[in-house]
Each structure stands twice: as C-alpha cells, then as structure tokens.
Design a protein around this motif. Structure first.
Motif, short mmCIF file in Angstrom:
data_model
loop_
_atom_site.label_atom_id
_atom_site.label_comp_id
_atom_site.label_asym_id
_atom_site.label_seq_id
_atom_site.Cartn_x
_atom_site.Cartn_y
_atom_site.Cartn_z
N VAL A 9 115.89 109.24 53.63
CA VAL A 9 115.30 109.89 54.80
C VAL A 9 116.03 111.21 55.06
CG1 VAL A 9 114.96 109.72 57.30
CG2 VAL A 9 114.58 107.72 55.84
N SER A 10 115.26 112.29 55.15
CA SER A 10 115.85 113.61 55.41
C SER A 10 114.92 114.41 56.30
CB SER A 10 116.09 114.36 54.10
OG SER A 10 114.84 114.71 53.49
N PHE A 11 115.49 115.31 57.07
CA PHE A 11 114.69 116.15 57.95
C PHE A 11 113.76 117.04 57.15
CE2 PHE A 11 114.00 120.06 60.41
CZ PHE A 11 113.41 119.52 61.54
N ALA A 12 114.26 117.60 56.03
CA ALA A 12 113.45 118.51 55.22
C ALA A 12 112.19 117.82 54.70
CB ALA A 12 114.29 119.04 54.06
N ARG A 13 112.29 116.55 54.36
CA ARG A 13 111.16 115.84 53.75
C ARG A 13 110.31 115.10 54.77
NH1 ARG A 13 110.39 114.10 48.33
NH2 ARG A 13 108.98 112.31 48.13
N HIS A 14 110.92 114.60 55.83
CA HIS A 14 110.23 113.67 56.73
C HIS A 14 110.16 114.14 58.18
CE1 HIS A 14 111.90 110.99 53.43
NE2 HIS A 14 110.61 110.74 53.36
N LYS A 15 110.32 115.41 58.43
CA LYS A 15 110.38 115.88 59.82
C LYS A 15 109.11 115.59 60.61
CE LYS A 15 109.06 120.63 58.54
NZ LYS A 15 109.47 122.05 58.62
N ASN A 111 129.75 103.08 52.40
CA ASN A 111 128.91 104.10 53.00
C ASN A 111 127.46 103.71 52.75
OD1 ASN A 111 131.09 105.78 53.84
ND2 ASN A 111 131.34 106.43 51.71
N VAL A 112 126.57 104.06 53.68
CA VAL A 112 125.18 103.66 53.54
C VAL A 112 124.28 104.86 53.71
CG1 VAL A 112 125.58 101.31 54.32
CG2 VAL A 112 125.01 103.06 56.00
N GLN A 113 123.10 104.78 53.11
CA GLN A 113 122.10 105.83 53.20
C GLN A 113 120.77 105.18 53.53
OE1 GLN A 113 121.08 107.92 49.52
NE2 GLN A 113 121.05 109.85 50.66
N LEU A 114 120.07 105.70 54.52
CA LEU A 114 118.80 105.14 54.92
C LEU A 114 117.70 105.63 53.98
CD1 LEU A 114 117.41 103.41 57.12
CD2 LEU A 114 116.93 105.55 58.34
N GLU A 130 106.02 105.87 66.03
CA GLU A 130 107.43 106.23 66.18
C GLU A 130 107.78 107.41 65.28
OE1 GLU A 130 109.40 104.70 68.24
OE2 GLU A 130 108.51 102.74 68.61
N PRO A 131 108.39 108.46 65.82
CA PRO A 131 108.80 109.59 64.98
C PRO A 131 110.07 109.30 64.20
CG PRO A 131 109.47 109.99 67.23
CD PRO A 131 108.69 108.69 67.25
N PHE A 132 110.22 109.91 63.04
CA PHE A 132 111.46 109.81 62.29
C PHE A 132 112.57 110.60 62.99
CE2 PHE A 132 110.64 108.48 57.64
CZ PHE A 132 109.63 107.62 58.01
N PHE A 133 112.20 111.76 63.53
CA PHE A 133 113.18 112.66 64.11
C PHE A 133 112.80 113.05 65.53
CE2 PHE A 133 113.82 113.03 59.58
CZ PHE A 133 115.20 113.08 59.46
N SER A 134 113.83 113.29 66.34
CA SER A 134 113.61 113.68 67.73
C SER A 134 113.32 115.17 67.83
CB SER A 134 114.86 113.35 68.56
OG SER A 134 115.97 114.10 68.09
N ASP A 135 113.06 115.64 69.04
CA ASP A 135 112.73 117.05 69.25
C ASP A 135 113.90 117.97 68.92
OD1 ASP A 135 110.21 116.34 70.07
OD2 ASP A 135 110.72 116.32 72.21
N ASN A 136 115.12 117.45 68.95
CA ASN A 136 116.27 118.29 68.60
C ASN A 136 116.69 118.12 67.13
OD1 ASN A 136 117.26 115.73 68.78
ND2 ASN A 136 118.92 116.21 70.22
N ASP A 137 115.73 117.63 66.31
CA ASP A 137 115.88 117.55 64.86
C ASP A 137 116.93 116.53 64.40
OD1 ASP A 137 114.01 119.53 64.87
OD2 ASP A 137 115.40 121.16 64.40
#
Length: 198
Positions: A9-15, A111-114, A130-137
């Motif tokens: 899960v990443s902001f660049a891919r799943h925003k 260490n874990v990665q979602l 449900e959004p992956f990311f909030s309004d503040n990214d």
C-alpha cells in the motif's frame, strides 16, 4: 480463479482507492490453514488442531482446517458463512495482508509492510466506502486500525520460534506419517500436545 495480486500500500499507487468490509468468507474456501495471533491461541485451540510450520522468518503456529490441499475448506459454506465457533484473526483482515521483513534487533520485532490484494472485489472507488488515505495524505484511521490488528502476530514470531525450538530440543516432537487414517505432508511432526510441520 484469478490469483491474488498483492501490492504494498502506497500513496502514489492507492491515493484514490477505497475498500469495503467483507460480508462473506468465500475468499477462504480454498484455505487449509491460517496464521495464529498469540492472544487468540486459546480460542484457536478450542476450535481447530494447531500445527507449527517452519518458514524463512521463523516457526509459525497455524490453525489447521484440512489436510487435503485441493479440498474445499470444510468451515466455509457454499453461501460464504463461517461454520466454526471461532474466526482466526488472519481471516478478519481481507483485502489486506502483511509482509514480514527480517527480525530487527533494534526494535525487537519483525518489521511489517501492509499489502493489498488488488484483485479483491472489496476494492472500490465509491465515495461512501473507506478511503485508503486521509485528506492530509496519511494512512486513514480505519486502515491504521487494520494494520495494528494484523500486526500482532508478526511481532511475536521471534519469541514463539525460540519456544518451539526448545520444544524440539527437549524431545517433545516426533515424526508423524499418518493421522486419522490420512497421509500427512512430508516432514510433519507430532508431539503430545502440538503438531510440527515444515
């Protein structure tokens, strides 16, 4: 059936991606086992046999649903209902999973990665979901809750791996060829209280 396509899960891919909570256990129809979070061990033991499986990252206890890899999960009905008295924590995380990295001696846990299964029907772009990311990214609060919930198991893998190694050293396990008149996978081990498999 299309195979899972797990992606970090990443902001660049799943925003702009969203998800909805599942209402059916059909996704588990082909699962023969499930990871165990140590805090749920007593509930798991009351509902399923427990095996131990050796992986690259340590020794993991797992709930065993079936010894027949190609048979349907006997605890899932054709309409997606769960029949057992307890639902393992791992089955309450879809469409998300965790990837575990090597054990860190600095913070004393893995260490874990979602990850998210991008083929899942639970993923949407509908504004009511449900959004992956909030309004503040940043990762949304609900997704942070999922990450926290799913992280309990990987963080205790090192401790329980050391415990199981001690069990083997003390001679509590022995090779097991069959159980309940069924052939077992190679290199499976049984003890008075636990099963061991790699």
């Amino acid at each position: 059936m299309e195979q899972n396509q797990l992606q970090p899960v990443s902001f660049a891919r799943h925003k702009n991606w969203r998800w909805k909570r599942f209402t059916s256990y059909r996704f588990a129809t082909q699962k023969t086992q499930s990871r165990i979070v140590m805090t749920e061990a007593s509930e798991i033991a009351a509902a399923f046999p427990i095996i131990f499986q050796e992986t690259d990252l340590g020794i993991e206890p797992k709930a065993l649903f079936s010894l027949q890899k190609k048979a349907p999960n006997p605890f899932v009905t054709t309409d997606g209902r769960w029949l057992a008295s307890y639902v393992p924590a791992e089955l309450r995380c879809p469409p998300f999973q965790l990837a575990r990295t090597e054990y860190s001696s600095h913070d004393r846990h893995h260490n874990v990665q979602l990850l998210v299964d991008e083929t899942s029907a639970l993923l949407t772009t509908q504004p009511e979901d449900e959004p992956f990311f909030s309004d503040n990214d940043e990762l949304s609060q609900n997704l942070q809750d999922v990450l926290r919930f799913c992280s309990h198991g990987p963080q205790t893998t090192k401790r329980r791996s050391m415990l199981v190694v001690d069990w083997r050293r003390w001679g509590y396990s022995k090779p097991l060829a069959t159980t309940a008149a069924s052939n077992c996978p190679p290199a499976r081990w049984q003890s008075r209280r636990i099963d061991w498999m790699h």
